[in-house]
Scaffold this motif. Structure first.
Motif, PDB file in Angstrom:
ATOM      1  N   UNK A   1      -2.159   0.756  -4.894  1.00  0.00           N
ATOM      2  CA  UNK A   1      -0.918  -0.263  -4.321  1.00  0.00           C
ATOM      3  C   UNK A   1      -0.496  -0.884  -5.136  1.00  0.00           C
TER       4      UNK A   1
ATOM      5  N   UNK B   1       1.035  -1.485  -0.055  1.00  0.00           N
ATOM      6  CA  UNK B   1       0.117  -0.210  -0.218  1.00  0.00           C
ATOM      7  C   UNK B   1       1.148   1.335  -0.125  1.00  0.00           C
TER       8      UNK B   1
ATOM      9  N   UNK C   1      -2.138  10.118   2.372  1.00  0.00           N
ATOM     10  CA  UNK C   1      -3.062  11.341   0.904  1.00  0.00           C
ATOM     11  C   UNK C   1      -4.510  10.575   0.800  1.00  0.00           C
ATOM     12  N   UNK C   2      -5.363  11.167   1.678  1.00  0.00           N
ATOM     13  CA  UNK C   2      -6.842  11.229   1.739  1.00  0.00           C
ATOM     14  C   UNK C   2      -6.873  11.734   0.102  1.00  0.00           C
ATOM     15  N   UNK C   3      -7.107  10.177   0.473  1.00  0.00           N
ATOM     16  CA  UNK C   3      -8.130   9.846  -1.742  1.00  0.00           C
ATOM     17  C   UNK C   3      -6.751   9.835  -2.615  1.00  0.00           C
ATOM     18  N   UNK C   4      -5.752   9.535  -1.879  1.00  0.00           N
ATOM     19  CA  UNK C   4      -4.754   9.785  -3.044  1.00  0.00           C
ATOM     20  C   UNK C   4      -3.871   7.700  -3.171  1.00  0.00           C
ATOM     21  N   UNK C   5      -4.535   7.468  -1.854  1.00  0.00           N
ATOM     22  CA  UNK C   5      -3.766   5.871  -1.616  1.00  0.00           C
ATOM     23  C   UNK C   5      -3.922   4.796  -3.266  1.00  0.00           C
TER      24      UNK C   5
ATOM     25  N   UNK D   1      -0.252   6.307   2.013  1.00  0.00           N
ATOM     26  CA  UNK D   1      -1.659   5.715   2.762  1.00  0.00           C
ATOM     27  C   UNK D   1      -1.986   7.095   3.317  1.00  0.00           C
TER      28      UNK D   1
END
Lengths: 411, 191
Positions: free
Chosen positions: B98, B87, B92-96, B90
């Motif tokens: 995989x 991952x 970054x809200x909205x920018x995570x 993580x």
């Protein structure tokens, strides 16, 4: 059972705990090295339960795996089938209708509320506060009643279907959900007050610290990571289902606490109950109309659609109450997946236990172990009744009807 | 964009060990799938470590024996495959996103380097891969936390292998109700 050994100038006592022990809810084996009452070292061994679910799935079709996934865990019984269906949809490129995404969010938040309340009850029990345990489990009962009303099952819910959900939410059920949420919101301050401000309880919860560095190094997940200040929440970071829209519309963000001890994890869970109530209310308010399944038709149609997908791989992930649940699916054109690999969050979180337990007192072991909310499965549900030497076999619909009548009267 | 920079850096670091990649999610990638040679695995994870602690989600071990539609040319036959899922971003809200590193190895040389010194959690999943498909990972003991087969399980049998080293028929449990059902079905067909 304990063995006293001499090591240099200090004297250590070695105590094995588990695999079966009253303080543990899962068959785990802990081996503690103690100096007086202080834990100096811990070894853990897992592998007490081998259910062979991945091998079992090799002979099942795509839809038959959903009930298997539900039975991975009795508490996360919505999270696993949801991650599985998301993985299949990701591999097959199926776009889930918006209404289904919202229903999935509602179901998932309902699961988070019941799981966090269950945990708080067990946490209270671990520190000897059985009044709170009974009170909290009473609150949880109302959430289970809503599960039963909406989807028919209190433990295994059967919400998910590939390309959407199995059932729709009826308009007439929404006021009952809102009433339950309102009652829960009213009862919550008392629980928060007891756990976060009562000096006796707070003192018991100030144990088992996991530093932010260790949480990142050991890939901790869910409230275990967020309690150590790691801003990691799949809902708001990755934005699966309708969570991305809800985040953008209402500004939700991960709830974190910097302390890293059991108190911090309790804080995160209790605040998340409140956040989940809020999300459910907003999601019910914004619930769009339209279809709730991407593939119309029954089992053969869904299998036929999925059978056409060859050479595809997909990942389904979202935030379960304990942390990130992630499933991998490889499709090769058969009736079922070529490979299905589920992973529960407890597997990552269990690895953080040694880092938390070293330096604690022996009496803190139950609450520190419970603080990561390790999973245990309990999926007893009656389908066969034997009464007065007569046998009754009840169909699925009849069972749901009787169950609803018992809880909701004429519903 | 973040994923483009990540991909560029990976290509530069891995050189010939980079095979191919594709992304899911537009315009910002939600998932990045990267096929690399096993010789480049440690370099790739070292690079991820330099970005911060790599958050390993899991490792998926798979036997490619019965694959008929390979995603990348040559990814089938007598080979084993490991997919390392990390991952990224993580916080970054909205920018995570995989990152999946996919590595294959032939069954006659099933050795894959360990990354447990770079990412401690990997040891659990590496041990799982060793137990269920028979990958050899030097430096990782077969017993300990995350041993996935029972203590009395035979040495040379791997539950998820699809060849002669997989579960033999006599080890598979048969349920009486299933046999009865099959008998009944057979009877119906004869009628």
């Amino acid at each position: 059972m304990s063995e006293v050994i001499r090591k240099g100038y200090s004297e250590f006592v070695r105590i094995p705990i588990g695999p079966i022990h009253p303080a543990l809810h899962e068959p785990y084996y802990f081996f503690f090295e103690l100096e007086g009452e202080e834990i100096k070292n811990v070894w853990i061994e897992s592998g007490g339960v081998h259910r062979g679910m991945e091998a079992l799935a090799l002979n099942r079709n795509y839809l038959q795996i959903i009930p298997i996934a539900e039975r991975i865990c009795g508490i996360c019984s919505n999270s696993h089938p949801l991650a599985y269906t998301m993985a299949v949809e990701d591999a097959a490129g199926i776009e889930v209708p918006e209404r289904a995404q919202y229903i999935r969010v509602i179901a998932q938040e309902l699961e988070r509320i019941h799981s966090h309340i269950l945990w708080a009850g067990l946490g209270a029990h671990a520190i000897g506060l059985d009044t709170a345990f009974c009170y909290l489990w009473c609150l949880r009962e109302d959430v289970l009643d809503i599960w039963e009303l909406l989807f028919g099952g209190r433990v295994t819910h059967a919400v998910n279907w590939i390309g959407g959900t199995k059932k729709d939410i009826k308009e007439e059920d929404i006021p009952k959900i809102l009433k339950m949420l309102k009652n829960l919101r009213k009862a919550l301050p008392e629980v928060v007050d007891a756990f976060l401000y009562d000096p006796t309880i707070v003192r018991r919860l100030r144990a088992g610290t996991l530093t932010k560095k260790d949480a990142l190094r050991l890939s901790a997940l869910g409230p275990t990571a967020r309690g150590s200040g790691v801003k990691k929440d799949v809902r708001w970071g990755y934005g699966p289902l309708a969570y991305g829209d809800l985040r953008d519309d209402y500004g939700y963000k991960p709830i974190i606490h910097q302390d890293g001890d059991v108190y911090a994890k309790t804080y995160v869970r209790l605040m998340e109950i409140e956040q989940s109530i809020d999300i459910m209310e907003k999601a019910l308010d914004d619930l769009p109309s339209g279809p709730y399944r991407a593939i119309e038709g029954k089992t053969p149609k869904v299998i036929a659609t999925l059978k056409k997908v060859k050479g595809a791989e997909g990942i389904g992930r979202h935030e379960a109450p304990r942390g990130e649940v992630i499933h991998y699916v490889r499709m090769e054109g058969g009736e079922g997946p070529y490979r299905w690999r589920p992973r529960a969050p407890s597997l990552n979180n269990n690895f953080t236990l040694p880092a938390m337990l070293v330096g604690c007192q022996v009496a803190d072991i139950p609450i520190v172990v419970a603080s990561i909310d390790p999973c245990f499965s309990c999926t007893d549900r009656m389908t066969f009744i034997d009464e007065n030497h007569r046998k009754f076999v009840l169909s699925y619909d009849e069972l749901i009807k009787i169950s609803r009548e018992k809880t909701w009267g004429d519903a | 964009m973040k994923h483009e920079k990540l991909l560029e850096d990976m290509k530069r670091i891995l050189g010939d060990n980079f095979i191919s990649s594709y992304q899911k999610g537009e315009p910002e990638a939600k998932q990045l799938w990267m096929r690399i040679k096993k010789e480049g695995l440690r370099d790739a994870v070292k690079y991820l470590t330099s970005l911060g602690d790599p958050q390993l989600s899991f490792i998926v071990a798979m036997d490619l024996e019965k694959i008929t539609n390979p995603i990348v040319e040559g990814e089938s036959g007598k080979k084993l495959m490991l997919t390392y899922t990390f991952t990224m971003f993580h916080e970054d809200l909205g920018g995570e996103m995989i990152l999946n590193l996919v590595v294959t190895t032939p069954k006659e040389d099933p050795v894959i380097p360990s990354i447990s010194d770079l990412c401690p959690l990997a040891e659990v999943y590496e041990r799982e891969a060793m137990s269920i498909v028979g990958v050899e990972i030097p430096g990782v003991e077969k017993t300990g936390y995350g041993k996935w087969t029972p203590p009395d399980f035979p040495e040379d049998i791997y539950p998820l292998r699809l060849d002669e080293k997989g579960l033999p028929d006599d080890m598979k449990r048969r349920f009486r109700w299933r046999e009865e059902l099959e008998k009944k079905k057979g009877g119906d067909q004869n009628e």
